[in-house]
Scaffold this active site. Sequence first.
Site, PDB file in Angstrom:
ATOM      1  N   LYS A  56       2.754 -13.261  31.508  1.00 53.67           N
ATOM      2  CA  LYS A  56       1.317 -13.195  31.298  1.00 53.67           C
ATOM      3  C   LYS A  56       0.625 -14.448  31.804  1.00 53.67           C
ATOM      4  O   LYS A  56      -0.544 -14.438  32.303  1.00 53.67           O
ATOM      5  CB  LYS A  56       1.001 -12.931  29.942  1.00 53.67           C
ATOM      6  CG  LYS A  56       1.679 -11.586  29.158  1.00 53.67           C
ATOM      7  CD  LYS A  56       0.836 -11.521  27.728  1.00 53.67           C
ATOM      8  CE  LYS A  56       1.699 -12.387  26.791  1.00 53.67           C
ATOM      9  NZ  LYS A  56       3.192 -12.154  26.658  1.00 53.67           N
ATOM     10  N   THR A  57       1.015 -15.706  31.469  1.00 53.16           N
ATOM     11  CA  THR A  57       0.406 -16.583  31.904  1.00 53.16           C
ATOM     12  C   THR A  57       0.620 -17.048  33.390  1.00 53.16           C
ATOM     13  O   THR A  57      -0.332 -17.324  34.287  1.00 53.16           O
ATOM     14  CB  THR A  57       1.131 -18.235  31.197  1.00 53.16           C
ATOM     15  OG1 THR A  57       0.921 -18.035  29.820  1.00 53.16           O
ATOM     16  CG2 THR A  57       0.298 -19.457  31.658  1.00 53.16           C
ATOM     17  N   ASP A 101      -4.676 -17.705  25.437  1.00 53.51           N
ATOM     18  CA  ASP A 101      -3.527 -17.184  25.077  1.00 53.51           C
ATOM     19  C   ASP A 101      -3.767 -17.166  23.547  1.00 53.51           C
ATOM     20  O   ASP A 101      -4.496 -17.731  23.063  1.00 53.51           O
ATOM     21  CB  ASP A 101      -2.587 -18.509  25.117  1.00 53.51           C
ATOM     22  CG  ASP A 101      -1.103 -17.683  25.222  1.00 53.51           C
ATOM     23  OD1 ASP A 101      -0.884 -16.617  25.054  1.00 53.51           O
ATOM     24  OD2 ASP A 101      -0.145 -18.511  25.149  1.00 53.51           O
ATOM     25  N   THR A 150       0.533 -11.360  22.287  1.00 57.30           N
ATOM     26  CA  THR A 150       1.672 -10.488  21.832  1.00 57.30           C
ATOM     27  C   THR A 150       1.587  -9.232  20.912  1.00 57.30           C
ATOM     28  O   THR A 150       2.580  -8.262  20.406  1.00 57.30           O
ATOM     29  CB  THR A 150       2.730 -11.384  21.204  1.00 57.30           C
ATOM     30  OG1 THR A 150       2.411 -12.215  20.210  1.00 57.30           O
ATOM     31  CG2 THR A 150       3.188 -12.286  22.472  1.00 57.30           C
ATOM     32  N   ARG A 209      11.387 -16.177  31.401  1.00 56.82           N
ATOM     33  CA  ARG A 209      11.285 -17.520  30.784  1.00 56.82           C
ATOM     34  C   ARG A 209      12.513 -17.980  30.425  1.00 56.82           C
ATOM     35  O   ARG A 209      13.082 -19.144  30.422  1.00 56.82           O
ATOM     36  CB  ARG A 209      10.229 -17.508  29.441  1.00 56.82           C
ATOM     37  CG  ARG A 209      10.185 -18.862  29.095  1.00 56.82           C
ATOM     38  CD  ARG A 209       9.340 -18.755  27.734  1.00 56.82           C
ATOM     39  NE  ARG A 209       7.843 -18.506  28.200  1.00 56.82           N
ATOM     40  CZ  ARG A 209       6.813 -17.974  27.374  1.00 56.82           C
ATOM     41  NH1 ARG A 209       7.247 -17.927  25.887  1.00 56.82           N
ATOM     42  NH2 ARG A 209       5.626 -17.944  27.852  1.00 56.82           N
TER      43      ARG A 209
END
Length: 330
Positions: A56-57, A101, A150, A209
């Site tokens: 997402k980032t 976020d 999330t 990640r």
Amino acid sequence: MKKKQTDDINLRPQSLKEYIGHKNIIKTLRLFIDAVKKRGYPSEHLLLYGPPGVGKTTLAYIIANELTGELKITSGAAITRSGDLAAILTNMKDNDVLFIDEVHRLPKPVEEMLYPVLEDFSLDLILGKGPSARTVRLTIPRITIVGATTKLALLSAPLRDRFGLILRIDFYSAEDMIQIVKRSSYLLKMPTTPAATKEIAKRSRRTPRVANRILKRAKDMFEVDKEETLDEQLLKRLFDLLEIDEIGLTTVDRKYLHILIHKFQNVPVGVETIALSMSEDKRTIEEFIEPYLMQLGFLKKTPRGRMVTQKALSHLKISSQSNLEQPKLV
């Protein structure tokens, strides 16, 4: 917060062309970005939701790069007062991207202040107090706000409905993970055998990640031991050290499963009881342990609580009910 050139950012793709996986999402974003460029200004904002670590980032960075704007990053928990949001917005320029976020954690007054920003790029400020208070409307630059969460269900309907584009970012396929590991290995200047690439992808929980975290630890071992190639032998030592098994389960995951199996004989158990038994908080259990176990089909949620599936018992080499008769403390 401005972009910093760290290893983590260097491993991020910088454009839609470099991005691996999620082809439909990339097509949608390409259409959105091309429309903004043709129109000359953004008219809608984006909401990205999905599990942690799936990009997402990274997509926010890409959107900022594609729009030739600056990315500023904050989080819902960090914006505690309306003044914090006003300070951020009044220091932005046209085509900049504001990435929020954990947008579901915005305080209610800040969330309500964001409504006119999302609707018509206006910021309503209240000056003064009491009977003399008045509202001043400021026009802010034409920016793109990208919210990430999330937990989509925790967003209020008024906030969620003000985002023009809502995209679900899911876990990656095994094939995409292999390509991501190849790309990151190349950027880290670490030659990797095909077998080692597949092994890292297999243990990365279908999450970039996690894959990049493993590769960075492999890079440490690679440099300390003065290796020439990242191969299966080096990986075996690394995974023994990190205690990650062949499907990506960590010691915490295995502890969770063993508590259900041995301590509670695999009868339904509530998450609060599990959290107390593991000395972990409930949020850690629900957000960082259970999602991957559910994805593997190792965990079953019932109205009465959590239970381990036969698939998990087979993986842990517990195949018969007799194994569950005697509790085993973990």
